[in-house]
Design a protein around this motif. Structure first.
Motif, PDB file in Angstrom:
ATOM      1  N   GLY A   4      -1.874   3.379   2.979  1.00 58.13           N
ATOM      2  CA  GLY A   4      -3.254   3.279   2.521  1.00 58.13           C
ATOM      3  C   GLY A   4      -3.948   2.081   3.149  1.00 58.13           C
ATOM      4  O   GLY A   4      -3.314   1.056   3.420  1.00 58.13           O
TER       5      GLY A   4
ATOM      6  N   ILE B   5      -0.108   7.650   2.121  1.00 54.75           N
ATOM      7  CA  ILE B   5      -1.116   8.676   1.817  1.00 54.75           C
ATOM      8  C   ILE B   5      -1.199   9.637   3.001  1.00 54.75           C
ATOM      9  O   ILE B   5      -1.031   9.243   4.151  1.00 54.75           O
TER      10      ILE B   5
ATOM     11  N   ASN C 289       0.841  -1.190   0.000  1.00 56.36           N
ATOM     12  CA  ASN C 289       0.000   0.000   0.000  1.00 56.36           C
ATOM     13  C   ASN C 289       0.881   1.246   0.000  1.00 56.36           C
ATOM     14  O   ASN C 289       1.812   1.350   0.797  1.00 56.36           O
TER      15      ASN C 289
END
Length: 283
Positions: A132, A79, A76
């Motif tokens: 994420g 973010i 991931n």
């Protein structure tokens, strides 16, 4: 003499036979012990192999699990967490799901400055860089606590203060005025009507009776539900003019006063006029 020799031969044969039996028993016992020792070593060796195999399998599973989880986490991308404070749970869910985040409600708490259902706090905080798929935990507002103002009229100052404290309200200014209806020290009015909804820790001001007025001060009587003639008689005695208004009514007797101005207990010493409204029954 021959008898003694024979007896010795018999004893010697018996002793030899016992030694043979004893030797055989000892040999068998030693043989069994050796067999038990050998079998114990074999069993111990087998158990060691089993334990070693289980340890190897457990270690392999542990490292495989760590490798899988590590690959999932690092797959991931990083973010920046958006700011959802001040938004509704629905809007926050919509925004976070678009960015690949999950959301979980941690709880609720009262806040009179923030509407019910609005997010008060989030964790992780807005602007933090995370992987994420992370869950954002939020706390929602329950809105302000609704407090109902108690009825203080007719109570002593102490009783009124206790009632306000019990309702999580605060007694404000205590004014005093003469009264022809209430004994000295009794609450005769409050600035917030009983039963009103207010915020926690709101201030309620009260007016307390200072007893009967001294000579020379005229207070307005309560003429509600009284006949107009009583008001006219009282006004004439104090040199005050009465303005009369009429209002149609089907269930109140004609000439009954339904409204008055000023209100009862008002100082009218310097007033020249009072106004009353009387019912006119058309039936």
């Amino acid at each position: 003499m021959a008898t003694i020799i024979i007896h010795r031969q018999i004893l010697s044969a018996t002793s030899f036979s016992e030694r043979r039996i004893k030797n055989r028993l000892e040999a068998r016992i030693e043989e069994k012990l050796q067999q038990i020792i050998i079998e114990g070593k074999i069993l111990s060796h087998k158990l060691s192999k089993v334990f070693i195999a289980l340890a190897i399998i457990g270690t392999a599973i542990y490292f495989a699990f760590n490798m899988i989880m590590s690959s999932l986490v690092h797959s991931n991308k990083e973010i920046v967490t958006p700011n959802v404070v001040g938004k509704s749970l629905y809007n926050a869910l919509e925004e976070l799901s678009k960015e690949g985040f999950g959301i979980k409600k941690d709880g609720e708490e009262p806040n009179q400055n923030v509407p019910t259902g609005t997010i008060l706090r989030q964790n992780p905080l807005a602007g933090m860089t995370v992987r994420g798929g992370k869950i954002i935990r939020v706390t929602l507002s329950q809105g302000g606590e609704i407090i109902y103002v108690p009825d203080l009229i007719g109570q002593t100052i102490r009783s009124a203060d206790i009632a306000l404290r019990y309702a999580t309200l605060v007694m404000g200014e205590v004014s005093r005025k003469f009264s022809i209806f209430a004994e000295k020290g009794i609450v005769i009015s409050q600035d917030t009507v009983a039963g009103s909804k207010v915020d926690k820790d709101s201030v309620v001001n009260i007016v307390v009776s200072d007893g009967m007025p001294p000579e020379g001060i005229i207070l307005m009587p309560n003429f509600i539900n009284k006949n107009i003639e009583r008001a006219k008689t009282w006004a004439e005695e104090h040199g005050i003019n009465v303005n009369v208004k009429s209002e149609e009514s089907s269930n109140i007797e004609t000439n009954t006063i339904t409204e008055q101005y000023p209100a009862a207990d008002t100082d009218v010493t310097d007033e020249k006029n009072i106004t009353v409204t009387v019912a006119v029954n058309l039936e």
